[in-house]
Design a protein around this motif. Structure first.
Motif, PDB file in Angstrom:
ATOM      1  N   SER A 291     -36.957  26.327 -61.700  1.00  0.00           N
ATOM      2  CA  SER A 291     -38.064  25.444 -61.344  1.00  0.00           C
ATOM      3  C   SER A 291     -39.356  25.867 -62.027  1.00  0.00           C
ATOM      4  N   LYS A 295     -41.295  23.549 -64.768  1.00  0.00           N
ATOM      5  CA  LYS A 295     -42.671  23.103 -64.567  1.00  0.00           C
ATOM      6  C   LYS A 295     -43.566  23.553 -65.713  1.00  0.00           C
ATOM      7  N   LEU A 300     -44.121  19.342 -64.266  1.00  0.00           N
ATOM      8  CA  LEU A 300     -43.612  18.876 -62.976  1.00  0.00           C
ATOM      9  C   LEU A 300     -42.523  19.810 -62.471  1.00  0.00           C
ATOM     10  N   LYS A 301     -42.397  19.906 -61.165  1.00  0.00           N
ATOM     11  CA  LYS A 301     -41.270  20.603 -60.587  1.00  0.00           C
ATOM     12  C   LYS A 301     -40.053  19.682 -60.697  1.00  0.00           C
TER      13      LYS A 301
END
Length: 308
Positions: A291, A295, A300-301
């Protein structure tokens, strides 16, 4: 913004230092049926090592569309003055011997994108060679050192007094000079000029680096160390790292991570797989590590992408 960060990381390798930059001036110009020009001038108060760098970005011709060429530059600019009374936003005091207390050193980032239709008009009737010796149908990004003539032209493009149609004519003429000088560096039989590495004059060494890239793309789900990669292509580690950056404009790790996250994005957004499934497929044993990497690359996650 991504393109800006890419060339900025080459001109100022230390990310913490590039955070000192403050945008002082910006300009964008479109010359119809010819080119798009953009300027971003940054200033900084504390000493900052800036290495002049240029990038040639080539997108091959597609069905019904000609090839596109983009020239990007990041060079140390003239000192920028904070005093609004100075003409043309450049300190008028530079013509005098005394120092102006309002002057700050600057970094100029200039991009010239030649529109496909314009490139096509340049190449009409010329079949003996093409710009930058473009024999491949694959896109590429190569870094070069801007020559003295190119830096003189860039300085002229930043500091001029033209407006309206005269500004368009001026920028078009200067952009063509940049295209000439940068193309000339490629056409010369001096690979050291093209790639910035003397050992890349050998076709065998360039093929080894191409092979290293292919290996990375074939196993995006299984990270490989640079030592193992160098062993597989039978090349010195130092040469591999330096040659890879010269040919592709980025480090081996950054290139691998970029392609890895792009594949992950496709699996999440297009295939609809879960975050944990994609993390495992990409070789991550820890979902949080995946994650974080995702990101950093996309902004973005993974879970945020799924919600879109």
């Amino acid at each position: 913004m991504k393109e800006v960060q890419e060339i900025l990381s080459l001109a100022i390798p230390q990310p913490a230092m590039s955070d000192q930059l403050q945008l002082a001036e910006a300009d964008t110009v479109t010359v119809p049926d010819c080119l798009d020009y953009s300027l971003q001038r940054y200033v900084y108060e504390h000493p900052l090592p800036v290495e002049d760098v240029a990038m040639v970005v080539y997108q091959p011709a597609k069905r019904g569309q000609s090839a596109a060429i983009e020239l990007r530059y990041c060079v140390a600019g003239s000192k920028y003055c904070k005093n609004p009374g100075c003409t043309d936003q450049v300190c008028a005091e530079k013509r005098k011997k005394e120092e102006c207390n309002d002057k700050l050193p600057s970094v100029d980032m200039i991009t010239v994108r030649f529109q496909p239709a314009f490139i096509q008009t340049l190449q009409k009737g010329n079949t003996s060679f093409s710009l930058f010796e473009l024999q491949s149908r694959k896109p590429f990004v190569k870094t070069i050192q801007p020559c003295t003539k190119s830096k003189t032209v860039l300085e002229q493009m930043v500091h001029h007094n033209y407006e309206g149609i005269l500004k368009n004519i001026f920028l078009q003429s200067k952009a063509l000079e940049l295209l000439l000088f940068s193309s000339d560096q490629f056409i010369q039989n001096d690979t050291d000029e093209r790639y910035g590495c003397r050992f890349l004059t050998q076709m065998e060494d360039r093929e080894k680096i191409e092979k290293a890239r292919s290996i990375l793309l074939e196993q995006l789900d299984a990270p490989i160390t640079i030592r193992d990669l160098a062993r597989r292509v039978a090349m010195n580690e130092c040469y591999l790292k330096k040659g890879f950056k010269a040919m592709f404009g980025t480090t081996i790790y950054d290139y691998f991570q970029k392609e890895r996250m792009e594949k992950a994005k496709g699996l999440l957004y297009e295939k609809g797989l879960s975050v944990s499934e994609v993390a495992i497929m990409m070789g991550y044993s820890c979902i949080s590590h995946f994650s974080t990497a995702f990101k950093k690359h996309t902004g973005l996650k993974p879970c945020e992408l799924l919600l879109r």
